[in-house]
Design an enzyme around this catalytic site. Structure first.
Site, PDB file in Angstrom:
ATOM      1  N   HIS A 146      27.856   0.285 -29.911  1.00 43.01           N
ATOM      2  CA  HIS A 146      29.240   0.755 -29.663  1.00 43.01           C
ATOM      3  C   HIS A 146      28.853   2.102 -29.013  1.00 43.01           C
ATOM      4  O   HIS A 146      28.784   3.522 -28.432  1.00 43.01           O
ATOM      5  CB  HIS A 146      29.468   2.179 -30.973  1.00 43.01           C
ATOM      6  CG  HIS A 146      30.235   1.685 -31.942  1.00 43.01           C
ATOM      7  ND1 HIS A 146      30.204   1.966 -33.214  1.00 43.01           N
ATOM      8  CD2 HIS A 146      30.858   0.558 -32.324  1.00 43.01           C
ATOM      9  CE1 HIS A 146      30.935   1.015 -34.783  1.00 43.01           C
ATOM     10  NE2 HIS A 146      31.199  -0.047 -33.802  1.00 43.01           N
TER      11      HIS A 146
ATOM     12  N   HIS B 205      39.711  -9.102 -37.015  1.00 39.59           N
ATOM     13  CA  HIS B 205      38.944  -7.279 -36.398  1.00 39.59           C
ATOM     14  C   HIS B 205      38.885  -7.981 -35.452  1.00 39.59           C
ATOM     15  O   HIS B 205      38.210  -9.071 -34.568  1.00 39.59           O
ATOM     16  CB  HIS B 205      37.622  -7.224 -37.550  1.00 39.59           C
ATOM     17  CG  HIS B 205      37.005  -6.108 -37.136  1.00 39.59           C
ATOM     18  ND1 HIS B 205      37.957  -4.778 -36.463  1.00 39.59           N
ATOM     19  CD2 HIS B 205      36.124  -5.111 -36.252  1.00 39.59           C
ATOM     20  CE1 HIS B 205      37.684  -3.616 -36.639  1.00 39.59           C
ATOM     21  NE2 HIS B 205      36.251  -4.312 -35.957  1.00 39.59           N
TER      22      HIS B 205
ATOM     23  N   GLU C 136      37.396  -5.643 -32.974  1.00 38.22           N
ATOM     24  CA  GLU C 136      36.319  -5.319 -32.322  1.00 38.22           C
ATOM     25  C   GLU C 136      35.268  -6.456 -31.618  1.00 38.22           C
ATOM     26  O   GLU C 136      35.455  -7.463 -31.870  1.00 38.22           O
ATOM     27  CB  GLU C 136      35.583  -4.143 -33.108  1.00 38.22           C
ATOM     28  CG  GLU C 136      34.745  -3.136 -32.315  1.00 38.22           C
ATOM     29  CD  GLU C 136      33.761  -2.103 -33.281  1.00 38.22           C
ATOM     30  OE1 GLU C 136      34.331  -2.235 -34.283  1.00 38.22           O
ATOM     31  OE2 GLU C 136      33.918  -0.908 -32.791  1.00 38.22           O
TER      32      GLU C 136
ATOM     33  N   ASP D  41      32.686  -7.197 -30.784  1.00 39.16           N
ATOM     34  CA  ASP D  41      31.323  -7.791 -31.363  1.00 39.16           C
ATOM     35  C   ASP D  41      31.922  -8.498 -32.032  1.00 39.16           C
ATOM     36  O   ASP D  41      30.939  -9.674 -32.367  1.00 39.16           O
ATOM     37  CB  ASP D  41      30.764  -5.950 -32.294  1.00 39.16           C
ATOM     38  CG  ASP D  41      31.633  -6.209 -33.178  1.00 39.16           C
ATOM     39  OD1 ASP D  41      32.647  -5.777 -33.081  1.00 39.16           O
ATOM     40  OD2 ASP D  41      31.232  -5.416 -34.592  1.00 39.16           O
TER      41      ASP D  41
ATOM     42  N   HIS E 231      37.005  -1.169 -41.007  1.00 38.41           N
ATOM     43  CA  HIS E 231      37.056  -0.125 -40.576  1.00 38.41           C
ATOM     44  C   HIS E 231      38.504   0.102 -39.399  1.00 38.41           C
ATOM     45  O   HIS E 231      37.888   1.826 -39.524  1.00 38.41           O
ATOM     46  CB  HIS E 231      36.059   0.326 -40.923  1.00 38.41           C
ATOM     47  CG  HIS E 231      35.117   0.234 -39.226  1.00 38.41           C
ATOM     48  ND1 HIS E 231      34.972   0.568 -38.537  1.00 38.41           N
ATOM     49  CD2 HIS E 231      34.802  -1.994 -38.844  1.00 38.41           C
ATOM     50  CE1 HIS E 231      34.350  -0.245 -37.178  1.00 38.41           C
ATOM     51  NE2 HIS E 231      35.000  -1.322 -37.368  1.00 38.41           N
TER      52      HIS E 231
ATOM     53  N   ASP F  72      33.464  -6.418 -41.058  1.00 38.82           N
ATOM     54  CA  ASP F  72      32.100  -5.298 -41.291  1.00 38.82           C
ATOM     55  C   ASP F  72      32.092  -4.685 -42.682  1.00 38.82           C
ATOM     56  O   ASP F  72      31.008  -4.353 -42.589  1.00 38.82           O
ATOM     57  CB  ASP F  72      32.889  -4.666 -40.686  1.00 38.82           C
ATOM     58  CG  ASP F  72      32.861  -4.394 -38.758  1.00 38.82           C
ATOM     59  OD1 ASP F  72      31.593  -5.544 -38.209  1.00 38.82           O
ATOM     60  OD2 ASP F  72      33.410  -4.103 -38.335  1.00 38.82           O
TER      61      ASP F  72
ATOM     62  N   TYR G 174      24.259   1.932 -42.820  1.00 38.07           N
ATOM     63  CA  TYR G 174      25.717   1.317 -42.285  1.00 38.07           C
ATOM     64  C   TYR G 174      27.019   1.539 -42.531  1.00 38.07           C
ATOM     65  O   TYR G 174      27.630   2.058 -42.335  1.00 38.07           O
ATOM     66  CB  TYR G 174      25.456  -0.619 -42.257  1.00 38.07           C
ATOM     67  CG  TYR G 174      26.979  -0.966 -41.700  1.00 38.07           C
ATOM     68  CD1 TYR G 174      26.685  -1.931 -41.083  1.00 38.07           C
ATOM     69  CD2 TYR G 174      27.560  -1.486 -42.693  1.00 38.07           C
ATOM     70  CE1 TYR G 174      27.351  -2.377 -40.418  1.00 38.07           C
ATOM     71  CE2 TYR G 174      28.886  -2.353 -42.315  1.00 38.07           C
ATOM     72  CZ  TYR G 174      28.649  -3.203 -41.146  1.00 38.07           C
ATOM     73  OH  TYR G 174      29.807  -3.561 -40.249  1.00 38.07           O
TER      74      TYR G 174
ATOM     75  N   HIS H  69      28.125  -9.120 -40.073  1.00 41.27           N
ATOM     76  CA  HIS H  69      26.517  -8.451 -39.745  1.00 41.27           C
ATOM     77  C   HIS H  69      25.202  -8.370 -40.712  1.00 41.27           C
ATOM     78  O   HIS H  69      25.482  -8.686 -41.404  1.00 41.27           O
ATOM     79  CB  HIS H  69      27.223  -6.892 -39.733  1.00 41.27           C
ATOM     80  CG  HIS H  69      27.985  -6.768 -38.109  1.00 41.27           C
ATOM     81  ND1 HIS H  69      27.066  -6.840 -36.820  1.00 41.27           N
ATOM     82  CD2 HIS H  69      28.546  -6.542 -37.810  1.00 41.27           C
ATOM     83  CE1 HIS H  69      28.391  -6.557 -36.234  1.00 41.27           C
ATOM     84  NE2 HIS H  69      29.370  -5.865 -36.942  1.00 41.27           N
TER      85      HIS H  69
HETATM   86 FE1  FEO Z   1      34.012  -2.904 -36.489  1.00 38.10          FE
HETATM   87 FE2  FEO Z   1      31.265  -5.212 -36.501  1.00 38.10          FE
HETATM   88  O1  FEO Z   1      33.023  -4.566 -35.203  1.00 38.10           O
END
Ligand code: FEO
Length: 396
Positions: free
Chosen positions: A23, A79, A81, A83, A145, A164, A192, A225
């Site tokens: 981030h 999601h 985001e 990544d 999230h 996530d 995390y 992840h």
């Molecule tokens: Fe919310 Fe791993 O991105």
């Protein structure tokens, strides 16, 4: 290189050993991370999530070990985001006929990121897509999230892809939980949770109850992840239920910054008071401590004791990032106290107590201030603060 999870189900993600801040610089990732994408090869071919943009070629290479990327029928974007969605443009260039499967909120966030005329299919909880011998079923997981977050469950194989949730920023040469160091794994999983998911704890509990209530067999939990939970996969679900309760240990953390050691000496005297009463504690000098590691320690502890000298009628600016985190992460079931040194204006304790109030952390013990360098009496007051805080911790 891909890894097989089950017949026709493959990890095609990448390990990013080099990333030490996520981030931007918001989150430290000392052990790197991985971006987990999964390929399901059935009568239809589905890719679940992609990887961060700089790794798009590696994702394509991994897919090419198994199929021609042009054969992909569905890209399930759990999601938006980047990544996880960052390689969507590259995938969609390779498979322009593919349908991008998104949640209702994903139907806003994915186009909002890429502004491309892709074919979309919006799904909601309970919807299924038949892939041939198996179906992908979807569970919306808003605010776990992001509003768009969604879980995908592969029926027949019993594999949950929760994006996530249940992840860790943990690069490893292995892919499965039974192949890695358990202490490292849990340290990263908890860091995390503490730094990302704490404010959503009530939603975590609710979502887990909902998913467990579906009575679906779970053979693996494959997050986006870190490692995949294969051995006793529900262990991380049970652990999330415990973390979501936010029941702290009877310990304390002291977070401070200092200019000329006065506030440091006060911090250590408070620590002596805690230790005298048998309460374990950790002391962090915030100018030289990793904020996210500290947050993981705050998550575990009952008491948060904040110290700062006064500067320009305020607090030392180096404390601000962790103070903002304490406010934003909305920790529950904590108690707090404040201390600090000053030369003339002396509002440090008042400001820190106001900050604790803003974080909804009740001040359990009156604060201690010391003018210039602390006297022996000031240090005795600090030690007494530590002892009083120990008593408050013991009361629960
Ligand atoms: Fe919310 Fe791993 O991105």
């Amino acid at each position: 290189m891909h890894t097989k999870l089950a017949e026709g189900v493959y990890w095609v993600g990448v390990a990013d050993w080099g990333i030490k801040h996520f981030h931007g610089f918001e989150l430290s990732t000392h052990r790197g991370t991985s971006y987990n994408a999964y390929l399901i090869v059935d009568k239809k071919i589905a890719l679940i999530d992609t990887v961060w943009t700089p790794f798009q070629d590696q994702l394509l290479e991994n897919i090419k070990e198994l199929i021609d990327p042009a054969q992909i029928d569905y890209v399930i974007a759990n999601h938006a985001e980047v990544d996880h969605s960052g390689s969507l443009p590259a995938i969609m260039r390779a498979a322009p006929q593919a349908t991008v499967v998104v949640s209702k909120r994903g139907a806003e966030s994915i186009p909002g990121h890429y502004h491309q005329p892709w074919k979309f299919q919006t799904v909601q909880t309970g919807d299924k897509i038949s892939l041939g011998n198996s179906d992908a079923i979807f569970v919306e997981a808003p605010m776990l999230h992001w509003p768009d977050s969604m879980f995908t469950y592969l029926m027949g194989k019993g594999i949950l892809f929760p994006n996530d949730a249940f992840g860790q920023h943990y690069a490893a040469c292995a892919r499965f939980n039974d192949e890695v160091n358990q202490a490292e794994l849990y340290e990263e999983a908890q860091k995390y949770y503490a730094n990302i998911l704490t404010p959503f704890s009530p939603l975590v509990t609710k979502k887990i109850e909902e998913v467990v209530g579906l009575n679906l067999p779970v053979s693996m939990i494959a997050p986006s992840h870190g490692i995949i939970w294969r051995q006793d996969p529900l262990q991380i679900v049970k652990q999330y239920q415990v973390w979501a309760e936010q029941k702290p240990e009877p310990t304390a953390v002291i977070l401070y910054d200092t200019m000329w050691e006065a506030t440091r000496r006060m911090a250590e005297a408070i620590g002596q008071g805690l230790a005298a009463e048998g309460i374990a504690h950790k002391i962090f000098h915030m100018a030289s401590s990793d904020r996210n590691d500290v947050i993981a320690e705050v998550f575990k502890a009952k008491a948060v004791i904040l110290g700062s000298p006064a500067l320009n009628n305020g607090l030392l600016p180096t404390l601000m990032p962790v103070l903002e985190d304490l406010k934003g992460l909305k920790f529950k079931n904590k108690i707090g106290a404040a201390f600090g040194s000053y030369g003339w204006s002396g509002e440090c304790v008042k400001l820190l107590e106001e900050h604790l109030a803003a974080c909804k952390i009740p001040v359990a013990v009156p604060g201690v201030k010391a003018k210039w360098q602390p006297t022996p009496d000031d240090l005795a007051n600090c030690e007494n603060l530590g002892k009083a805080m120990a008593a408050a911790i013991k009361q629960g």
